[in-house]
Each structure stands twice: as C-alpha cells, then as structure tokens.
Design a protein around this motif. Sequence first.
Motif, short mmCIF file in Angstrom:
data_model
loop_
_atom_site.label_atom_id
_atom_site.label_comp_id
_atom_site.label_asym_id
_atom_site.label_seq_id
_atom_site.Cartn_x
_atom_site.Cartn_y
_atom_site.Cartn_z
N MET A 162 0.85 -1.20 0.00
CA MET A 162 0.00 0.00 0.00
C MET A 162 0.88 1.24 0.00
O MET A 162 0.60 2.23 -0.70
N SER A 163 1.98 1.17 0.74
CA SER A 163 2.90 2.30 0.79
C SER A 163 3.60 2.47 -0.57
O SER A 163 3.77 3.60 -1.05
N ILE A 164 3.99 1.35 -1.18
CA ILE A 164 4.71 1.42 -2.46
C ILE A 164 3.78 1.89 -3.59
O ILE A 164 4.10 2.81 -4.33
N GLY B 233 2.85 5.43 -3.04
CA GLY B 233 4.04 6.27 -3.22
C GLY B 233 4.39 6.46 -4.68
O GLY B 233 4.65 7.58 -5.13
N VAL B 234 4.37 5.37 -5.45
CA VAL B 234 4.69 5.47 -6.87
C VAL B 234 3.66 6.35 -7.58
O VAL B 234 4.01 7.23 -8.38
N ILE C 265 1.73 8.72 -6.31
CA ILE C 265 1.79 10.14 -5.93
C ILE C 265 3.07 10.77 -6.49
O ILE C 265 3.11 11.95 -6.83
N TYR C 266 4.13 9.95 -6.65
CA TYR C 266 5.37 10.44 -7.24
C TYR C 266 5.17 10.74 -8.72
O TYR C 266 5.58 11.80 -9.21
N LEU D 147 -2.56 7.15 1.66
CA LEU D 147 -2.26 5.74 1.43
C LEU D 147 -3.50 4.91 1.15
O LEU D 147 -3.44 3.69 1.17
N PHE E 14 7.86 12.46 -1.92
CA PHE E 14 6.90 11.38 -2.14
C PHE E 14 7.60 10.01 -2.20
O PHE E 14 6.97 8.98 -2.02
N GLN F 68 7.49 7.21 0.84
CA GLN F 68 6.51 6.12 0.95
C GLN F 68 7.01 4.87 0.25
O GLN F 68 6.89 3.76 0.76
N ILE F 69 7.57 5.06 -0.95
CA ILE F 69 8.04 3.91 -1.72
C ILE F 69 9.18 3.22 -0.96
O ILE F 69 9.20 2.00 -0.83
#
Lengths: 346, 325
Positions: free
Chosen positions: A149-151, A154-155, A157-158, A265, B293, B296-297
């Motif tokens: 969920m974090s990955i 994160g990807v 939102i990045y 998240l 950001f 998080q990853i």
Amino acid sequence: MTTAASDSATTPEPGAAEVPRPSVTLQVLLSNEFGLAALIAVAVVIFATSLPGFTSPFSLFTLSRQIGIDTMIGLAMMAVIVTGGLDLSVGAIGACAAMFFGFGLEQLGLPLPVAIVFALLLGAGLGAINGITVVRSGVHSFIITLASMSIFFGVMIYLTQAKGFNGLPPGVAAFGRMKLVGPVSVLLVTTLAVCAGLLVLYRFTALGRQMLSAGANARAAELSGIEVGRTLIFCHALTGALAALAGLMLTARTGAAVPSMAGHLGQDWLLPAFLAPVLGGTLLTGGRVSVIGTLLGATFVTVITSGLLLMRVSEFWVQAFLGLMLLAAVLIDKARHTLLRRRGMI
Amino acid sequence: MRQSLAIRLLDNDWAGPGLISLMAIAVISILQPAFLSPFNILVLLSAIAVNMVVALGQLVIIGVGQMNLALGALGGLVAICFVGAIEVLGVPAPLAIVLGLLIGIVAGMANGVIIARTGISAFIITLASLQIFKGINLGITKAQPFYGVPDSVKQFGNTAVFGSIPWLILPAVLGAFCLWYLFRHLRIGRYILALGGNRQAAELSGIDTTGTVIWAHALSGLFAAAAGMMLVARLQIGQPTIGDDWLISSFAAPVIGGASLSGGHVSVAGTFFGVVIIAIITQALVLFSIDPFVVQIVLGGLILWAVGINRFREWRLSKLAIQGA
C-alpha cells in the motif's frame, strides 16, 4: 430468540448430531442476510417517517450511488478475505487505477472503454503482485499489503506529483449522474451486475469453488488437487480489479480523478472495505463469502450514515459511530455463533 | 558447545541493522557534511526519539502475536486531549501528562479486554477502535488544532539537554529500557513472548492468556499516549492529524529490527536501529532534495526487504544448526 436462549441453558453441551437440523425457514430467519434486511427495513421506516428529506428523489439517488460504491469496496475486500487473508492496499490500488484512468483519457487520449479496461487490468495486475508476493514468500498478507500500500501509493503520488486529472471527458461525470429505473443511480446497477457475476463465480464455477475450498482449508484443497498458490493469486487479482472498479466509480461520481480520493495511502477505504463483508457474515478466517450479505451490509451502513447526517449529526461523530458499529457487528456475530453452536445448529 | 561466529551474528537481531545504520551514516556524511552538523543531529535525534516510542507501542503487540492498527489514532486522541485539558479546562501540564497517559492505558486496555475476552482478531477490533478514537478526536476538535501548548512543553520538545541531545530522548530511552527490562527480566514480558510464540503451549503451561493480552495492549496504549504528547511538544501545537502516518513506520521499524510478525520474538535494540535507518533515509531524501513522495516507496520497500532478510536468516539459522549438531 429469547426462548432459544432459555432452552440452551437446560441443554448441557449437546453433541451436534443429537439435535435435529433446524428447518430451512429457521435457517433463513437466523441468517445474517435476513437480520440485516430486517435492520435496513426498520432503519428506512424510521428515517422515512421522521426525516422529511430522506425519501426525496435526490436523497434516494445519492443513497443508491453511495451504496453502489461502498458495496464495490466491500466486495473487493471480500474477494481476498475468502483466502483468510486481507488486502490493506485496496484503497491504494483504487486510487492508482483511477489516476491511471485519468492519465489515459487526458494525456494519452484513449477512448473511454479502452481506458476503463486498462485501469481494471492495472488493478488486477497490482492485486496479482500482492498475491504472488504473499504466495512466494509465505509471509502473511497483512505485512505484504502494508508494504505494497505504501509502495503503490508512493509510486502513484510520485508520478502524478499529487495533481489530479480534472479535464476528463464529460461522459465520465454524466455516467456518475445517470439514473436508471426512477432515482436509482447507474453506479448501483453496475454494482448489482458485479454482484450477480460474483454469485455465479462462487456458486457455479470451478474457479470460485476452488477459491472457497482453498480459503477454508488450504492443505485439504492441495490434497484434492487444487493448485492453491495459483488460486490465491487469482483471489488477490480479483480484489485488485474490484478495487480498481470502485476507484473508477468514485471518479465518475466526482467527475475527476484525484489522488486523495481514498485518503492518505488509501486508508480511508479500510473501514468500508471491512465493515460491509463483516456485517454481511463473511468469515475473516476464510472459506465463506456472502455477496448478498456484503451488499446488504453496505446498504445498512449507507442508510444509517445518511440518516445520521440528515439529523445534522456531525460527520466526525458519524465516523466514530461507524467504528462502534463494526465493533457491535463482530460482537453480535460472535454471540450469535456461540448461541447457535450451543444449540447445535451449525 | 562453541557456536560459530556466523550463527552468533545471524542470531543477533540488531547486528545487521546496526551495521547498516553505521554505514548509512558514514556514506551520507561523506557525501553531505551538513548531515553531521549539531543542529541536524538534534533534529534527527528528536525524530528518532518520537518514532522509537511509536515503534515500541507496536513492538509489544507484535510480541504477543497481534497487531494494533489503532496506535496512531490513540496517539492523536491523547495528543488533543492533552492540549485540550490544558487550554480549555486549565489543567496544569504535569497533571495533563498523567491524564494523557491514563487515557492511553485505559483505551489500550479496552482493546485488550475485547480481544482477549471474545477471541476476535486484533486486526478487526483495532480497526474499529481506530475509527472510534479518530472520530472522537475529530468530533472534539472539529479538525481544528489546539494552540494552547504551554511554553514548558514547547521547550521540552525543542531544546537540548546539552550539545545535540534533545530532551525528547529522555522518555524514549526510559521507555526502551523499561521494555527491554520487561521482556528480559519480568514475568509479564516472558508471558507476552511465550503467548506470541506458541499460544497453546502458553495456555497449557498455565499462563493467564487473557491478562497477558490485556497488559500488552495497555502498554501499547501507554506508548501511544507518550508518543502523541511528545509530538505535541515537538510540533508546539495540538494537531488532530497526529498519528495519521504512524501505521507503516510503526511496523517497519520492529520488522527491520528482526521481530517476527507471528509473535514471540522481538528485539528492542533491533527496533532502535530500525527507527534509526528509517530516520536516516527520510532525512537523506530531504538533504539530497529527492522528491519527498519517494519516502513512501522506500518505506514499503524497506518492509519487504526486512521481511525477506528475516526469512533468509531463519532459513540459514536452521541450516547452520543442523550442520552444527
């Protein structure tokens, strides 16, 4: 129920075999689904008579739309609870799929149907990644999906830099406003169609039955020739696809794809995701699902929520109330099971 | 009975993360000398202190073989109750701290009682209580922060004892030591690990499982409360959003520190280095002006990496043990 309780007090731990099986009518009456339907009916009658705005066409429309979306989120989690596991990343997957949908429409200029298919495939793919990691590593899905969920989020939102897609074709928002059969939102109709599909899957197809037996007892399923690993991956992929669909439905409702649609998240989806299946009688230990129960669970939650909001209860307190409801649901379910087991009915 | 060096190193939960922490510090300080400036160390240690207490709150529950999703929500609730009591009710700060800790213990106990008495999974119970705590928090604050943090509290969160050692380290060290002592020397600590390691065996050997689970959750609530109030001191404001982002890091640090998620095996020292690694990486991303950001990853990747390492260590240990026998 009161007589049942007093009866059980006089029966000292009966062996299940000695007690006659209850009649079909009684089984229906004791089922989660019936209990929920009755509760929904009571809540609707109370709200309809006491709150003037509750039965207005607009209120019914937003109600049906919300039921459609919440049920879809619940179904997504249900599809993986079958395995006895869970997927914390449903919200992240939903947001990823919705953002990919927006990107496909706005930046790539894909036709709507193609963008929908791609978004669903992305969801299924992300779910499959979860499933493969869980199966290969043998680590519980909680920690794997906590990481994913974090990955995923994160990807996403990045890549999007936390900016939404607001210039979607008008067809998307129009779909979110569309009504079928009186005030019923087309989103609810979509959900009902998916419910029908899932009912067929779990009742009548080999794959669905394999999912259920792999979830109920993995070793027994393995011995009877089911490829448990592959089946579990399918369950996770189905969860991903349904989460993606929920994300698209939410996009249709707001008319834009925004990264925060499921909260930080994707955590905001966790409560509706578990509330509906748990209320509906899906076992957290796996092996048993109730598609109709999940639909009714989400319906109950939505009816109560909108009733409370119409009574001008602050949405923050409603949030606390939903937590209490989840707590009450699992406690009542536990008590019901204990009672039924003592009576030898299950 | 001579154990090989390999076994001893593999058997040590904190050796690996400790080594990685040192290497990371060395590499980053060579690339970016500002990393070791007194001010930066102060900031880094403050972050480590708060995150350590958060991680300890999850570590207790991981030890008993469960999980606590409500950790952050409880920390946030205590944080706003703490400032609210001072600002609205005029309670003196020391009394408000005690009140906050009590709320944490009682709320944690409530989780523990429900989980232990009903046997329902901790996941679903703490998901429900997460929602309840968060709802009460937002219901009280209407999502607006409390600003009435007294100066003494603000100073505690933002000044140094001496040099670059922040006051915030104090509760973190105290908490870590107490938890280490508890796991190592107290009966309740051994009960927690026994229960997490093998529930049936623990029950058969006469351990009060209900009481143990309740105690573990009460401790977790205590740590959540302490961390929430430490964050108030550091942020100088009673933010209702405190605790919202604890979920991932509270699991990441213990897992990096070698804790087994099925319970029964935890390491306070390993968790410390887990917290240090996370803090260093988060800071390094800022220092090298990499997209925030990405954090998080990286956090998610760290969890997967640590889970993989732990599995590998188990496998190597069992192999070495067979060879050594």
